[in-house]
Design an enzyme around this catalytic site. Sequence first.
Site, mmCIF file in Angstrom:
data_model
loop_
_atom_site.group_PDB
_atom_site.id
_atom_site.type_symbol
_atom_site.label_atom_id
_atom_site.label_comp_id
_atom_site.label_asym_id
_atom_site.label_seq_id
_atom_site.Cartn_x
_atom_site.Cartn_y
_atom_site.Cartn_z
ATOM 1 C CD GLU A 115 -3.221 -0.907 2.506
ATOM 2 O OE1 GLU A 115 -3.005 -0.805 3.325
ATOM 3 O OE2 GLU A 115 -3.746 -2.483 2.524
ATOM 4 C CG HIS A 244 -8.922 5.742 1.259
ATOM 5 N ND1 HIS A 244 -8.771 5.623 -0.226
ATOM 6 C CD2 HIS A 244 -8.183 4.610 1.863
ATOM 7 C CE1 HIS A 244 -8.698 4.269 0.025
ATOM 8 N NE2 HIS A 244 -8.588 3.964 0.823
ATOM 9 N NE ARG A 290 -4.875 5.587 2.859
ATOM 10 C CZ ARG A 290 -5.047 4.543 3.567
ATOM 11 N NH1 ARG A 290 -6.255 4.677 4.817
ATOM 12 N NH2 ARG A 290 -4.941 3.800 3.248
ATOM 13 C CG HIS A 351 -10.262 5.952 5.680
ATOM 14 N ND1 HIS A 351 -11.148 5.290 4.730
ATOM 15 C CD2 HIS A 351 -9.341 5.520 6.000
ATOM 16 C CE1 HIS A 351 -10.618 3.948 5.146
ATOM 17 N NE2 HIS A 351 -9.533 4.200 5.720
ATOM 18 N NE ARG A 386 -5.195 5.740 9.301
ATOM 19 C CZ ARG A 386 -5.331 4.228 8.681
ATOM 20 N NH1 ARG A 386 -5.011 3.340 8.329
ATOM 21 N NH2 ARG A 386 -6.745 4.750 7.507
HETATM 22 P P1 FAD Z 1 -14.758 0.516 15.069
HETATM 23 O O1 FAD Z 1 -14.125 -0.872 14.383
HETATM 24 O O2 FAD Z 1 -14.990 1.230 14.547
HETATM 25 O O3 FAD Z 1 -15.508 0.083 16.424
HETATM 26 C C1 FAD Z 1 -16.204 1.577 17.234
HETATM 27 C C2 FAD Z 1 -16.998 0.028 17.928
HETATM 28 O O4 FAD Z 1 -17.760 1.115 18.948
HETATM 29 C C3 FAD Z 1 -18.762 -0.280 17.698
HETATM 30 O O5 FAD Z 1 -18.571 -1.367 17.862
HETATM 31 C C4 FAD Z 1 -19.400 1.257 17.385
HETATM 32 O O6 FAD Z 1 -20.966 0.560 18.001
HETATM 33 C C5 FAD Z 1 -18.963 1.768 19.187
HETATM 34 N N1 FAD Z 1 -19.519 3.060 19.386
HETATM 35 C C6 FAD Z 1 -19.368 4.253 19.178
HETATM 36 N N2 FAD Z 1 -19.514 4.939 19.602
HETATM 37 C C7 FAD Z 1 -20.415 4.338 20.694
HETATM 38 C C8 FAD Z 1 -21.088 5.020 22.253
HETATM 39 N N3 FAD Z 1 -21.671 6.175 22.410
HETATM 40 N N4 FAD Z 1 -21.203 3.456 22.555
HETATM 41 C C9 FAD Z 1 -21.429 2.844 22.527
HETATM 42 N N5 FAD Z 1 -21.045 1.967 21.233
HETATM 43 C C10 FAD Z 1 -20.469 3.035 20.606
HETATM 44 N N6 FAD Z 1 -7.106 0.404 8.625
HETATM 45 C C11 FAD Z 1 -6.210 -0.859 8.719
HETATM 46 O O7 FAD Z 1 -5.044 -0.975 9.394
HETATM 47 N N7 FAD Z 1 -6.362 -1.370 7.263
HETATM 48 C C12 FAD Z 1 -7.890 -0.985 6.736
HETATM 49 O O8 FAD Z 1 -7.474 -1.887 5.343
HETATM 50 C C13 FAD Z 1 -8.108 -0.682 6.954
HETATM 51 N N8 FAD Z 1 -9.490 -0.310 6.205
HETATM 52 C C14 FAD Z 1 -10.301 0.870 6.564
HETATM 53 C C15 FAD Z 1 -11.781 0.183 5.108
HETATM 54 C C16 FAD Z 1 -12.452 1.339 6.065
HETATM 55 C C17 FAD Z 1 -13.622 0.589 4.742
HETATM 56 C C18 FAD Z 1 -12.729 1.756 6.995
HETATM 57 C C19 FAD Z 1 -13.760 2.995 7.324
HETATM 58 C C20 FAD Z 1 -11.581 1.968 7.646
HETATM 59 C C21 FAD Z 1 -10.281 1.330 7.534
HETATM 60 N N9 FAD Z 1 -9.258 1.575 8.611
HETATM 61 C C22 FAD Z 1 -7.902 1.053 8.234
HETATM 62 C C23 FAD Z 1 -9.516 2.092 9.567
HETATM 63 C C24 FAD Z 1 -10.085 1.122 10.616
HETATM 64 O O9 FAD Z 1 -10.940 -0.295 9.942
HETATM 65 C C25 FAD Z 1 -10.482 1.541 12.088
HETATM 66 O O10 FAD Z 1 -9.636 2.528 12.149
HETATM 67 C C26 FAD Z 1 -10.392 0.768 13.292
HETATM 68 O O11 FAD Z 1 -11.425 -0.744 12.670
HETATM 69 C C27 FAD Z 1 -10.935 1.380 13.775
HETATM 70 O O12 FAD Z 1 -11.264 -0.212 15.512
HETATM 71 P P2 FAD Z 1 -12.007 0.624 16.672
HETATM 72 O O13 FAD Z 1 -11.772 -0.741 17.257
HETATM 73 O O14 FAD Z 1 -11.025 1.254 17.481
HETATM 74 O O15 FAD Z 1 -13.417 0.822 16.501
HETATM 75 C C1 SIN Z 2 -7.265 0.533 2.222
HETATM 76 O O1 SIN Z 2 -7.772 -0.541 2.038
HETATM 77 O O2 SIN Z 2 -7.317 0.934 1.153
HETATM 78 C C2 SIN Z 2 -7.814 1.492 3.628
HETATM 79 C C3 SIN Z 2 -6.404 0.757 4.393
HETATM 80 C C4 SIN Z 2 -6.362 1.466 5.447
HETATM 81 O O3 SIN Z 2 -7.085 2.479 5.974
HETATM 82 O O4 SIN Z 2 -5.803 2.078 6.273
#
Ligand code: FAD
Ligand code: SIN
Length: 537
Positions: A115, A244, A290, A351, A386
């Site tokens: 990437e 993104h 990015r 993103h 990032r």
């Molecule tokens: P999340 O996985 O978003 O989980 C948050 C949780 O908190 C959810 O369960 C939600 O319901 C809960 N929540 C929120 N507010 C409240 C509240 N007030 N009360 C109770 N629950 C609440 N990163 C990478 O490193 N590699 C990738 O390939 C990548 N691809 C991505 C693709 C997409 C489409 C997106 C959107 C992001 C991507 N990212 C990627 C970024 C990465 O996915 C996220 O930063 C990461 O998953 C965040 O994880 P988290 O556990 O912090 O939050």
């Molecule tokens: C992607 O697959 O392009 C997302 C990767 C990331 O947000 O780190």
Amino acid sequence: MEVQSDYLVIGSGIAGLSFALESARSGTVAIVTKRDPQETSTNYAQGGIASVLDPEDQPELHIKDTLESGDGLCKEDVVKMVVREGPARVQELIGLGVNFTRQSGPEKKLDLGMEGGHSRRRIVHAKDHTGQEVEKVLLERAREQPNITIYDNHMAIDLITKSKLIKRGIVISETRETCWGAYVLDVKTNQVKTFLARVTVLATGGAGKVYLYTSNPDIASGDGVAIGYRAGVKVANMEFVQFHPTCLYHPMAKSFLISEAVRGEGGILLDSKGNRFMEKYHPLKELAFRDIVARSIDLELKKSGDECVYLDISHKPAAFIKERFPHIYHTCLKYQIDITKEPIPVVPAAHYMCGGLLTDKNGLTNIDNLYAIGEVACTGLHGANRLASNSLLEALVFAKRAAKSASEDLAANRNIPLSKAPLWDSGSATDSEESVVVTHNWDEIRRFMWNYVGIVRTNKRLARARSRVQIIQEEIKEYYWNFIVTSDLLELRNLAQVAELIITCASLRKESRGLHYNLDYPHQDNEHWKRDTVIWI
Ligand code: FAD
Ligand code: SIN
């Protein structure tokens, strides 16, 4: 109603579930999650997890790439720690049952993706739906744990802290600010419950929904940052919103990402006339960092007046594309785009939040017993931009470290009775029939954030955004105190708070760096601004 547990985890993405699985060894865990448990950004992650797993790769190279991407603001000790601890965390995921894509040879080596900004192939992935595989396995393991209870459709409203209890007339012996849990709305019954815990973890993910166009799912309304900020947690670097470069541009497609891995496998960016344009902007072309790719696309669109640019991978064999990117292939096909034959219309979209609740190396905030992990946190890993696929990695490393630190907190305060918290006070609440106002304000915030606080900013645009958000916040205050709280109103309040924090941080930083680009200060100013933007109440 009152629920007591040793650990309260708010959020069921990679950060919350990883913490919960580790902590279930030392105590009882309540996970509250505001929708279905799998409805997280984690579930939508495509590219994968960056980690040094190839003998040809070296931690020093991953460290160098992360530091360069962060544009001078990463904390080097945090970067080194995360890169070095990462491979063991990925192996643990494999141990839990996560099925990453492997090469076809007899050794079945992990297939490592490429990437933007990475000098080596180092992205471990499950085809192009890595997050779905990780989320599914973590949830399965959490559901098997007798010490873990998952409360779905439960939305955290605010934290229960020493200061808040004192305000309500409760006598508290702690001298330092301390957290004892949270008030939580049971979305289905509309009842506010008191969740008391010795350790509370905010793992609520990001805030993409603050912008009109985003890759994020609807849960990403910045609740954790707003909740933490209201409780007195320090917030840092909110100006660094990552856009993104490539989200699908189609009137019917909501928030669909076209993974950076597509460019990693040779995808090229074209303008509407079919010209490749990234070579004008950076020697790494489509695989530049990015922030650079997103800004270049923005500039191309402004110059041409076109609505989108195009990402083309159709020169690769169709069988390879279908095997490597099945999710993207099938989703685009639903919109009559055959990516094996034609370029994909794409635009940048909000993103990822590089900023968030400021934590130490164990995910601890400035409030005792309160941790923040995952996208909600600002740990120092990402700096001003990032590096791709470092987010899932950060969540894994910090969940493990926070769990270890929290178990030590728990051992020290296990015998102290939990503070009595008064029931949630809903004041003179009556049902709101004005939900149209919530929708209208929500829409307005997302529009002015996109127009005034987007990829390219100016002082004037930031000032406009500030005056709009202030008016909306006044309106929300009135609603918040006069009407029964609903999840929509709570999300709106949080969204407005996060918008205000982004505008404040962006207005404070008088330079351009990484993801923050202000035309009035187009240069980097290392003398004054090689530092975090930190704010708190
Ligand atoms: P999340 O996985 O978003 O989980 C948050 C949780 O908190 C959810 O369960 C939600 O319901 C809960 N929540 C929120 N507010 C409240 C509240 N007030 N009360 C109770 N629950 C609440 N990163 C990478 O490193 N590699 C990738 O390939 C990548 N691809 C991505 C693709 C997409 C489409 C997106 C959107 C992001 C991507 N990212 C990627 C970024 C990465 O996915 C996220 O930063 C990461 O998953 C965040 O994880 P988290 O556990 O912090 O939050
Ligand atoms: C992607 O697959 O392009 C997302 C990767 C990331 O947000 O780190």
